[in-house]
Design a protein around this motif. Structure first.
Motif, PDB file in Angstrom:
ATOM      1  N   THR A  40       0.840  -1.189   0.000  1.00  0.00           N
ATOM      2  CA  THR A  40       0.000   0.000   0.000  1.00  0.00           C
ATOM      3  C   THR A  40       0.880   1.246   0.000  1.00  0.00           C
ATOM      4  O   THR A  40       2.098   1.158   0.115  1.00  0.00           O
ATOM      5  CB  THR A  40      -0.946  -0.019   1.219  1.00  0.00           C
ATOM      6  OG1 THR A  40      -1.875   1.053   1.100  1.00  0.00           O
ATOM      7  CG2 THR A  40      -0.180   0.124   2.519  1.00  0.00           C
ATOM      8  N   HIS A  41       0.244   2.384  -0.146  1.00  0.00           N
ATOM      9  CA  HIS A  41       0.935   3.661  -0.258  1.00  0.00           C
ATOM     10  C   HIS A  41       0.779   4.406   1.062  1.00  0.00           C
ATOM     11  O   HIS A  41      -0.339   4.705   1.480  1.00  0.00           O
ATOM     12  CB  HIS A  41       0.315   4.463  -1.401  1.00  0.00           C
ATOM     13  CG  HIS A  41       1.245   5.443  -2.030  1.00  0.00           C
ATOM     14  ND1 HIS A  41       1.077   5.900  -3.317  1.00  0.00           N
ATOM     15  CD2 HIS A  41       2.352   6.055  -1.577  1.00  0.00           C
ATOM     16  CE1 HIS A  41       2.037   6.750  -3.617  1.00  0.00           C
ATOM     17  NE2 HIS A  41       2.814   6.867  -2.571  1.00  0.00           N
ATOM     18  N   ARG A  70       6.192   3.211  -0.050  1.00  0.00           N
ATOM     19  CA  ARG A  70       5.383   2.000  -0.183  1.00  0.00           C
ATOM     20  C   ARG A  70       5.521   1.163   1.095  1.00  0.00           C
ATOM     21  O   ARG A  70       6.616   0.975   1.607  1.00  0.00           O
ATOM     22  CB  ARG A  70       5.824   1.160  -1.380  1.00  0.00           C
ATOM     23  CG  ARG A  70       5.633   1.781  -2.772  1.00  0.00           C
ATOM     24  CD  ARG A  70       4.311   2.490  -2.971  1.00  0.00           C
ATOM     25  NE  ARG A  70       3.980   2.711  -4.354  1.00  0.00           N
ATOM     26  CZ  ARG A  70       4.279   3.797  -5.042  1.00  0.00           C
ATOM     27  NH1 ARG A  70       4.948   4.777  -4.462  1.00  0.00           N
ATOM     28  NH2 ARG A  70       3.903   3.915  -6.304  1.00  0.00           N
TER      29      ARG A  70
END
Length: 476
Positions: free
Chosen positions: A124-125, A132
């Motif tokens: 995910t960001h 990341r």
């Protein structure tokens, strides 16, 4: 009995000290087999073998590990009668009960064969930094498994299967009363493709010293234990020295609540299952039965009649419903609970008197009018004795049900689903059987709260107990 030595690195060995101990048939009190007793040197040999085997096993793809576990399920399912016989001979449970355990035990291999390929991670960001976030699950390391005598097959496979699915190697210490079933499983695992050293079995009469030694070896990273809360506390102290990952399935004091709107046919059937599965020798057994005063007389009559219909005898006889308890100590403790309750005002509806002759038998027993001061209300009975109390107020019965240091499982019977679910949510237990007397399922997270344990076995959570979460921060 064919398999009576230690199983280390895929070989049968007599042990460093070549000492042995007897396993007793609880139905006859005769010696079934003489089994090798592991010493510290044997534990070190098993740890060395497990360390060497795990490197290759952890590097295998999840699908490869999955196929081995699937094969183990197929092989065990084809040999259920054989394993049921081992269970009955060393544990005492009736054939039908033993077949149920063998089937349940095998199912853990199939379930975790499916879970082995689902150790899902995450990318995910990060909203603030922009990096990341990468998350993955890795094998935790060598695992020490300590199993009890009441489920000689299932308590082992419930730990072995998720550990192998996760990529770990294991050393198993089975209960001294019932080591034969677990030893008999090893040739099956070999045939399924489990490599030498990945699973090692160390029966021993020096359990405390042996396990403590292994828990202080820096290569061990997980300890999984099923047994009493008292022993679990001691293992947690040992585990703390090396900051091991603990999975503890400990004692219980399960309440079973029958409301006035319950379907009594369902309630009696559920109570029989919750009380008499494995002769009551289970941490999930209904220990305190609370019945609404409006239906108490009818419930007690039906329950008494169901208990009276059970046939007691040697579990190798297919017509027998109730075999012996595992040993004299367990039988005598059950008898003491009954004597104490009766002395304090309980009424014996049926049973209550152990038969003469060989074998550790205690008859199916129903006690009514059990006072709150009876010892069996505060401790696990671990036998075929049902202790019935009454209630009239919902708030009162919830408070009584929660009034224990334990929190493994509770049972609720009511046709009013809104009320039943509200009660379930207020019960301080890790599991609740709603209009069911059986909660154990390989696909479900089995475990308790409070002093009934840490972690979960079964379900997806069962495999994660043998894994560590790793997070990688990266930018690209």
């Amino acid at each position: 009995m064919e398999f009576t030595d230690l199983y280390i690195n895929g070989k049968w060995v007599p042990g460093a000290a070549k000492e042995r101990f007897d396993v007793i048939n609880p139905a006859t009190e005769e010696v079934l087999a003489s089994v090798a007793s592991a010493e510290i040197a044997d534990a070190d040999a098993a740890l060395n073998a497990a360390e060497a085997a795990m490197a290759d096993w952890a590097a295998r793809t999840p699908r490869e590990r999955s196929e081995v576990l699937r094969k183990a399920w197929e092989l065990m399912t084809a040999r259920l009668e054989e394993f049921a016989r081992y269970i009955t001979l060393e544990n005492g449970k009736a054939r039908a009960d033993a077949m149920g355990e063998a089937t349940y035990a095998a199912e853990f291999f199939r379930w975790f064969a499916e879970e082995a390929v689902r150790a899902d991670g995450l990318i995910t960001h990060a909203p603030a930094s922009g990096a990341r976030i990468m998350v993955q699950h890795k094998p935790a390391g060598l695992a020490v498994l300590v199993t009890p005598w009441n489920y000689p097959a299932a308590m082992g496979t419930r730990k072995i299967a998720p550990a192998l699915a996760a990529g770990c190697a294991v050393i198993i210490k089975p209960a001294s009363e019932t080591p034969l079933t677990m030893l008999a499983l090893m040739p099956l695992l070999e045939e399924a493709g489990v490599p030498p050293g990945l699973v090692n079995v160390l029966p021993s009469k020096r359990t405390s010293a042996l396990v403590d030694h292994m828990l202080h070896d820096p290569r061990v990273r997980v300890v999984s234990f099923t047994g009493s809360t008292g022993v679990g506390r001691k293992l947690l102290h040992s585990a703390a020295d090396q900051v091991l990952k603990p999975a503890m399935e400990l004692g219980g004091n399960a309440p079973l609540i029958v409301f006035d709107d319950a379907d009594l046919d369902v309630a009696v059937e559920g109570a029989m299952l919750a009380k008499m599965r494995n002769l009551g020798e289970a941490c999930t057994a209904a220990n305190r039965i609370y019945v609404h005063e409006a239906v108490a007389a009818e419930f007690t009559r039906r329950f008494r009649d169901a208990m009276a219909a059970l046939k007691v005898g040697d579990g190798t006889d297919p017509s027998v419903d109730v075999g012996p308890l595992v040993n004299a100590e367990t039988r005598d403790k059950v008898a003491e609970f009954v004597a104490d309750a009766v002395a304090k005002g309980a009424r014996v509806e049926i049973g209550g008197t152990p038969p003469n002759g060989p074998g550790f038998y205690y008859p199916p027993t129903v006690l009514s009018n059990v006072p709150a001061t009876a010892n069996c209300v505060h401790d696990e009975i671990f036998g075929p004795v049902a202790a019935i109390q009454t209630f009239t107020d919902q708030e009162d019965v919830i408070a009584r049900a929660n009034d224990t240091e334990y929190g493994l499982v509770a049972y609720v019977f009511s046709e009013d689903m809104k009320r039943a679910l509200q009660v379930c949510e207020r019960l301080e237990y890790g599991m609740v059987g709603l209009n069911r007397g059986l909660v154990s399922d390989p696909a479900a997270p089995f475990g308790g709260v409070k002093q009934s344990g840490l972690g979960r076995e079964g379900g997806h959570e069962g495999m994660l107990e043998f894994m560590e979460t790793q997070y990688i921060s990266a930018s690209w």
